[in-house]
Design an enzyme around this catalytic site. Structure first.
Site, PDB file in Angstrom:
ATOM      1  N   VAL A 104       0.818  -1.207   0.000  1.00  0.00           N
ATOM      2  CA  VAL A 104       0.000   0.000   0.000  1.00  0.00           C
ATOM      3  C   VAL A 104       0.855   1.261   0.000  1.00  0.00           C
ATOM      4  CG1 VAL A 104      -1.680   1.346   1.329  1.00  0.00           C
ATOM      5  CG2 VAL A 104      -1.928  -1.137   1.153  1.00  0.00           C
TER       6      VAL A 104
ATOM      7  N   THR B  80      -2.573  -4.104   8.942  1.00  0.00           N
ATOM      8  CA  THR B  80      -3.480  -4.326  10.070  1.00  0.00           C
ATOM      9  C   THR B  80      -4.139  -5.699   9.886  1.00  0.00           C
ATOM     10  OG1 THR B  80      -5.091  -2.968   8.852  1.00  0.00           O
ATOM     11  CG2 THR B  80      -3.983  -1.950  10.738  1.00  0.00           C
TER      12      THR B  80
ATOM     13  N   THR C 194      -6.399  -0.402   7.097  1.00  0.00           N
ATOM     14  CA  THR C 194      -7.756  -0.848   7.416  1.00  0.00           C
ATOM     15  C   THR C 194      -7.954  -0.894   8.926  1.00  0.00           C
ATOM     16  OG1 THR C 194      -7.902  -2.190   5.419  1.00  0.00           O
ATOM     17  CG2 THR C 194      -9.406  -2.755   7.215  1.00  0.00           C
TER      18      THR C 194
ATOM     19  N   CYS D  35      -6.954  -8.407   2.596  1.00  0.00           N
ATOM     20  CA  CYS D  35      -8.166  -7.582   2.631  1.00  0.00           C
ATOM     21  C   CYS D  35      -9.441  -8.401   2.788  1.00  0.00           C
ATOM     22  CB  CYS D  35      -8.252  -6.734   1.356  1.00  0.00           C
ATOM     23  SG  CYS D  35      -7.127  -5.324   1.330  1.00  0.00           S
TER      24      CYS D  35
END
Length: 427
Positions: free
Chosen positions: A14, A82, A117, A257
């Protein structure tokens, strides 16, 4: 054009694309605690394969692990992992430590935006107090926070950071306008201003929760149709001719995710006294597919006349998705462990995965294609370009007598494999 000085904390799947995007427009600070990762990036090598060497070298990024360098920035973007723990509870360790790090250098007027997240409320309830404690400053007065959910899709070179609509939020109107202006300077697809930080946080977790549930429905249908002796992909092909039928497929649901984000939402719901029925049911179905696929493999081997205890199964693909080296939360390992519980010998080949990472993360030793032993079954778990379009002859060279092919991805033509004398099962 914004006048903010940008730092990006966390340079993984990311953070790096974010840092590169801003680095193309001016000096950007790229912070990470992984020294080997920083050394590679300074040389222009990105092990995630998200950024090519030319773009990486062209971007004006200061790669550092020195907290003091972060003090040069006044707009900090936190993009650290996360995950969930073994009990499927949110693990905010990395985002808390990143908040501590940023808090050490926070100045009056700074803005901290989280992309990681989190569950709705975490930015203001968990992260902001850490920033206050470390800096001695007051959130909302001396500095402000925002949230902008990441939408990076590893391995996808079409829907990249600058080409995806960017949802942004801030704790007040002035912060929201600045956050929108900063991201708008590099994101060409447009900016969407969420009404509150919690709305933006919630939007992130439901994007992947929705996808998780759609795939769970396909997986449950596959379980039903298996018992009926009906080919699931043939059913979906027929149903897909209707204009409003959503074209999802059954499969393994892993990664950082889809298999993780729903647990952030259900965790928050539990703290408020609500037990999620539908979301957790979908999670249970998807988390059980690895064992189901392994058991079907065993069934096919037995039907083929093999003694399971003497069988070798070659698994093609270990990463969580095709054409991507990302091994995080890969559900292929569930298939491997279940096969091994039956006494089957498993050998794994993956041209995209890092051998050292596979060994450290899962205890799996990857084997090069020429070194694979002839197997009684080949299980196509991940349809990398290297073998996602293989024909029966390509599989036969990896197989011994009475061959079995297990097609998790539904890319093999049943008629071709039947004509080649290969027993084919597909999810």
């Amino acid at each position: 054009m914004h006048a903010r000085k940008i730092s990006v904390v966390g340079l993984g799947y990311v953070g790096l694309p974010v840092a590169v995007a801003f680095g193309m427009h001016g000096k950007t600070i790229g912070f990470d605690i992984n020294e080997s990762r920083l050394a590679e990036l300074r040389k222009g090598y990105d092990r995630t394969n998200e950024i090519d060497v030319n773009r990486l070298m062209d971007a004006e990024i200061i790669f550092t692990s020195d907290v003091r360098v972060l003090a040069q920035a006044d707009f900090h973007i936190v993009a650290v992992p996360t995950p969930v723990d073994s009990a499927h509870q949110p693990d905010l360790t990395a985002v808390k430590r990143a908040s501590e790090t940023v808090g050490m250098v926070l100045k009056t007027g700074d803005i901290v935006v989280y992309e990681s997240t989190v569950y709705p409320g975490a930015t203001e309830e968990v992260c902001a107090p850490i920033l206050e404690a470390m800096s001695g400053l007051k959130c909302g007065i001396d500095f402000t926070v925002g949230y902008s959910p990441e939408r990076i899709n590893p391995g996808d070179h079409e829907h990249t950071f600058t080409k995806i609509t960017k949802v942004v939020s801030g704790q007040d109107t002035a912060t929201l306008d600045i956050v929108a202006d900063v991201y708008g300077s590099v994101v060409t697809a447009g900016i969407f201003k969420a009404t509150t930080i919690r709305v933006a946080e919630a939007a992130k977790v439901i994007e992947n929760t929705q996808r998780d549930l759609n795939i769970a429905l396909m997986n449950e249908l596959a379980l039903i149709f298996e018992r009926m002796g009906i080919d699931t992909h043939s059913v979906l092909e027929a149903a897909g001719t209707k204009w409003n039928f959503l074209k999802f497929k059954p499969g393994l649901v892993g990664g950082h995710c889809i298999g993780v984000d729903p647990y952030y939402l259900t965790h928050k719901a539990e703290t408020l006294g609500y037990h999620c029925e539908v979301i957790l049911a979908g999670r249970r179905i998807n988390d059980g597919m690895g064992a189901h696929i392994a058991r079907q493999t065993i069934r096919q081997l037995i039907k083929g006349g093999h003694d399971v205890r003497d069988c070798i199964v070659t698994v093609l693909g270990l990463t969580f998705k095709e054409n991507c080296p990302d091994l995080r939360n890969s559900k292929v390992i569930d298939v491997i462990h279940e096969l091994q519980s039956f006494g089957v010998s498993v050998q794994v080949h993956d041209p995209c995965a890092d051998q050292h990472e596979a060994a450290c993360e899962y205890g799996v030793g990857l084997i090069d294609l020429p070194d694979l032993q002839p197997a009684h079954a080949v299980l196509l778990a991940v349809a990398h370009d290297g073998f996602g379009s293989w024909k029966p002859a390509d599989f036969i060279r990896l197989l011994s007598d009475r061959p079995v092919v297990v097609d998790v991805k539904g890319v093999c033509d049943p008629q071709l494999f039947e004509a080649a004398g290969i027993r084919l099962w597909r999810l």
